[in-house]
Write a protein that holds these residues in place. Structure first.
Motif, short mmCIF file in Angstrom:
data_model
loop_
_atom_site.label_atom_id
_atom_site.label_comp_id
_atom_site.label_asym_id
_atom_site.label_seq_id
_atom_site.Cartn_x
_atom_site.Cartn_y
_atom_site.Cartn_z
N HIS A 41 0.82 -1.21 0.00
CA HIS A 41 0.00 0.00 0.00
C HIS A 41 0.86 1.26 0.00
CE1 HIS A 41 -4.11 -1.59 0.21
NE2 HIS A 41 -3.60 -2.59 0.93
N ALA A 42 2.14 1.11 0.30
CA ALA A 42 3.04 2.26 0.16
C ALA A 42 3.31 2.52 -1.32
CB ALA A 42 4.36 2.01 0.91
N SER A 43 3.65 1.45 -2.08
CA SER A 43 3.83 1.54 -3.53
C SER A 43 4.20 0.17 -4.06
CB SER A 43 4.94 2.54 -3.90
OG SER A 43 6.21 1.98 -3.65
N PRO A 44 3.95 -0.09 -5.37
CA PRO A 44 4.39 -1.37 -5.95
C PRO A 44 5.90 -1.56 -5.88
CG PRO A 44 2.77 -0.31 -7.38
CD PRO A 44 3.12 0.69 -6.30
N ILE A 45 6.68 -0.47 -5.94
CA ILE A 45 8.14 -0.57 -5.84
C ILE A 45 8.55 -1.03 -4.45
CG2 ILE A 45 10.27 0.78 -5.83
CD1 ILE A 45 9.12 2.41 -8.13
N ASP A 46 7.89 -0.49 -3.42
CA ASP A 46 8.17 -0.93 -2.05
C ASP A 46 7.83 -2.41 -1.88
OD1 ASP A 46 9.03 1.34 -0.18
OD2 ASP A 46 7.39 2.26 -1.28
N LEU A 47 6.70 -2.84 -2.46
CA LEU A 47 6.31 -4.24 -2.37
C LEU A 47 7.34 -5.14 -3.05
CD1 LEU A 47 4.33 -6.50 -1.69
CD2 LEU A 47 3.04 -5.92 -3.75
N ALA A 48 7.81 -4.73 -4.24
CA ALA A 48 8.79 -5.53 -4.96
C ALA A 48 10.12 -5.59 -4.20
CB ALA A 48 9.01 -4.95 -6.36
N GLY A 49 10.53 -4.46 -3.61
CA GLY A 49 11.78 -4.43 -2.85
C GLY A 49 11.72 -5.33 -1.64
N VAL A 50 10.62 -5.29 -0.90
CA VAL A 50 10.45 -6.17 0.26
C VAL A 50 10.37 -7.62 -0.19
CG1 VAL A 50 8.88 -6.79 2.14
CG2 VAL A 50 9.38 -4.39 1.68
N ALA A 51 9.75 -7.87 -1.36
CA ALA A 51 9.66 -9.23 -1.90
C ALA A 51 11.04 -9.81 -2.16
CB ALA A 51 8.85 -9.23 -3.19
N ILE A 52 11.92 -9.02 -2.79
CA ILE A 52 13.27 -9.50 -3.07
C ILE A 52 14.05 -9.71 -1.77
CG2 ILE A 52 15.48 -8.90 -4.14
CD1 ILE A 52 13.31 -9.72 -6.12
N GLY A 53 13.95 -8.75 -0.85
CA GLY A 53 14.64 -8.87 0.43
C GLY A 53 14.17 -10.09 1.20
N SER A 54 12.87 -10.30 1.24
CA SER A 54 12.32 -11.45 1.95
C SER A 54 12.75 -12.76 1.30
CB SER A 54 10.79 -11.37 1.98
OG SER A 54 10.36 -10.25 2.70
N SER A 55 12.86 -12.76 -0.02
CA SER A 55 13.24 -13.97 -0.74
C SER A 55 14.68 -14.37 -0.44
CB SER A 55 13.08 -13.76 -2.25
OG SER A 55 11.72 -13.53 -2.56
N ILE A 56 15.52 -13.39 -0.14
CA ILE A 56 16.90 -13.69 0.25
C ILE A 56 16.96 -14.14 1.71
CG2 ILE A 56 19.18 -12.67 0.64
CD1 ILE A 56 18.60 -10.84 -1.76
N TRP A 57 16.23 -13.44 2.57
CA TRP A 57 16.31 -13.71 4.01
C TRP A 57 15.52 -14.95 4.44
CZ3 TRP A 57 18.64 -13.94 8.23
CH2 TRP A 57 18.00 -13.99 9.48
N LEU A 122 17.83 -5.80 -11.17
CA LEU A 122 16.69 -5.12 -10.55
C LEU A 122 16.64 -3.67 -10.97
CD1 LEU A 122 17.14 -6.50 -6.91
CD2 LEU A 122 15.46 -7.28 -8.60
N GLU A 123 15.43 -3.12 -10.94
CA GLU A 123 15.31 -1.68 -11.11
C GLU A 123 16.02 -1.01 -9.93
OE1 GLU A 123 11.21 -0.67 -11.55
OE2 GLU A 123 10.87 -2.15 -13.13
N PRO A 124 16.68 0.12 -10.15
CA PRO A 124 17.48 0.75 -9.08
C PRO A 124 16.70 0.99 -7.79
CG PRO A 124 17.93 1.79 -11.19
CD PRO A 124 16.79 0.85 -11.42
N GLU A 125 15.42 1.43 -7.91
CA GLU A 125 14.63 1.71 -6.71
C GLU A 125 14.35 0.43 -5.94
OE1 GLU A 125 13.84 2.52 -9.75
OE2 GLU A 125 13.63 4.72 -9.89
N VAL A 126 14.07 -0.66 -6.65
CA VAL A 126 13.80 -1.94 -6.01
C VAL A 126 15.07 -2.46 -5.32
CG1 VAL A 126 13.14 -4.35 -6.40
CG2 VAL A 126 11.96 -2.52 -7.63
N HIS A 127 16.20 -2.33 -5.99
CA HIS A 127 17.50 -2.73 -5.43
C HIS A 127 17.76 -2.01 -4.13
CE1 HIS A 127 21.85 -2.65 -4.85
NE2 HIS A 127 21.97 -3.69 -5.67
N ASP A 128 17.52 -0.70 -4.10
CA ASP A 128 17.81 0.11 -2.92
C ASP A 128 16.92 -0.30 -1.74
OD1 ASP A 128 19.00 2.51 -1.57
OD2 ASP A 128 16.89 3.15 -1.59
N ILE A 129 15.64 -0.53 -2.00
CA ILE A 129 14.72 -0.91 -0.92
C ILE A 129 15.09 -2.28 -0.37
CG2 ILE A 129 12.33 -1.54 -0.40
CD1 ILE A 129 11.51 0.72 -2.33
N ALA A 130 15.40 -3.24 -1.26
CA ALA A 130 15.78 -4.58 -0.81
C ALA A 130 17.03 -4.53 0.07
CB ALA A 130 16.02 -5.49 -2.02
N TRP A 131 18.01 -3.74 -0.32
CA TRP A 131 19.27 -3.60 0.43
C TRP A 131 18.99 -3.05 1.83
CZ3 TRP A 131 24.50 -4.28 0.71
CH2 TRP A 131 25.22 -3.40 1.53
#
Length: 452
Positions: A41-57, A122-131
């Motif tokens: 609900h913050a944004s699709p980019i935030d959702l994608a970034g958390v998705a990538i981060g969660s997939s690693i963790w 990854l798109e730069p914004e998604v990369h940054d959020i995941a990191w």
């Protein structure tokens, strides 16, 4: 826990152990659930970034905490065999091991995280959020691993409602922190998906501190003196924990990492596809908490009966658990068919993401029946301390069968992203068949050995 003599008594005791575990697992998962929903609900980019981060963790967390879950069958069998005096030493050694593993994870992550994310297109914004999301989560790794040991100790004694209450107390803390840190309320900065990482880390500290207080103050646990006895680090005790825990942890890692790997492969698709896949996978994982909880309850009860050499009773618990899991799977399947759009709407207001999520959710129905068989059997085998076979089955069914098939379907057929889900479903079904065959053979062996 008590010895039972009839099917009704076993059903009652199974439910007494199971229901608090289920509520605890749902509450623990709700932290990730709310991370995903609120980030979406913050944004699709935030959702994608958390998705990538969660997939690693997620696979790292599941595998390593899985090692520490060896405490449950070990302590359960000690209690069943009336060897209570050995419990404190085992639990304290497990806590030492938990801290050592957590520190190792932080150090390795500090070196490997950057190169790993850079390998992904990854798109730069998604990369940054995941990191930044993963950096935030790192502050909660030590307490999470310590809590895993404490929780396994409490659950192995049959006091599963205690961990349920602890988790329920911590859930509102997590949701409130998400609200404040993701969206920037009460004067805090708006961190988006990264705020979910900090919220979860803080919540892990809360859970751990509360559980340690309970173990120290409540009579049922304080009599063991877990926090009052100091032992030297014992490599022999660590070896025993790792002998059971490493195959157990790897089997969980292979199961969880297959889903994470698929999400990482999804990075070849656009942000909308990643977001929709993650939303559907998050809900499928939410449903999985039911068979997983049944699995954890069966580890405790089968371990208790196996420790007392009551192998026919252990078998009865096994089939009761599998039956309950199958009934629940059927109910969830019907519910998801009827309320498909409403479930997808929980995750996003973006029309494109919503429609694609609905399609992914229909595939998730096929996970249910396989999970309803495979997950309880894994718990049963752990109760017998039979952990190597689950490791081998997980490796073959998910990584030799599931992922290669999914890759072929996704890249060489018109199924595209849905092809990975077809591969996952096939791997899960194969695993369920293999595990059921092993369970039948093991139980026949145990019962024959126990007969005069």
């Amino acid at each position: 826990m008590n010895q039972t003599f009839t099917v009704w008594e076993k059903t009652r005791q199974l439910l007494i152990v199971l229901l608090p575990i289920l509520i605890s697992q749902l509450a623990l998962f709700a932290m990730i659930f709310f991370d995903t929903i609120m980030s979406g609900h913050a944004s699709p980019i935030d959702l994608a970034g958390v998705a990538i981060g969660s997939s690693i963790w997620s696979p790292v967390q599941a595998g390593l905490t899985g090692i520490l879950m060896a405490v449950t069958p070990i302590v359960a069998q000690m209690i069943g065999a009336m060897r209570k005096e050995q419990v404190p030493f085992t639990v304290v050694q497990a806590m030492y091991l938990a801290v050592a593993i957590a520190i190792a994870v932080v150090l390795i992550g500090a070196v490997a995280l950057g190169p790993l994310l850079n390998m992904m297109e990854l798109e730069p914004e998604v990369h940054d959020i995941a990191w930044r999301y993963l950096i935030a989560l790192a502050f909660g790794i030590v307490p999470l691993f310590v809590y895993t040991v404490v929780r396994c100790f409490i659950d192995a004694l049959g006091w599963t409602r205690i961990t349920m209450l602890i988790t329920l107390v911590s859930l509102p803390i997590n949701v409130l922190l998400n609200y404040v840190l993701i969206f920037g309320h009460f004067g805090m900065p708006r961190l988006g998906g990264v705020g979910a990482g900090y919220a979860t880390a803080i919540t892990y500290w809360c859970i751990t501190l509360i559980s340690l207080y309970v173990v120290h103050r409540v009579q049922a646990f304080s009599e063991y003196g877990i926090l009052t006895k100091v032992y030297r680090i014992s490599m022999a005790a660590w070896k025993e924990l790792l002998r059971i825990g490493v195959p157990l942890g790897f089997s969980i890692f292979f199961e969880v990492s297959i889903f994470a790997a698929v999400t990482l492969f999804m990075s070849q698709f656009n942000t909308i596809t990643i977001a929709a896949h993650q939303a559907a996978m998050n809900f499928a994982s939410f449903i999985y908490m039911v068979p997983m909880s049944i699995s954890m309850a069966l580890t405790i009860l089968v371990g208790f009966e196996a420790g007392a050499k009551r192998f026919k009773d252990a078998r009865q618990y096994s089939y009761l658990g599998i039956s309950i899991a199958l009934v629940m799977a059927a109910l969830f399947a019907v519910g998801l068919l009827l309320f498909n759009e409403q479930v997808a709407g929980l995750y996003t207001t973006d029309e494109a993401v919503l429609r694609l999520t609905q399609h992914f959710l229909m595939y998730s129905i096929l996970f249910l029946l396989s999970d309803a068989v495979a997950a309880p059997i894994q718990g049963i085998l752990r109760g017998y301390k039979e952990v190597t076979v689950t490791f081998v089955v997980a490796l073959i069914s998910y990584w030799v069968i599931g992922l290669p098939l999914g890759y072929l379907m996704a890249n060489y057929t018109s199924f595209a992203a849905f092809g990975y889900w077809i591969g996952l479903i096939t791997g899960l079904a194969a695993g369920a068949v293999f595990l059921f065959g092993r369970l039948l053979a093991l139980q026949r062996k145990k019962i024959r050995a126990d007969e005069p």
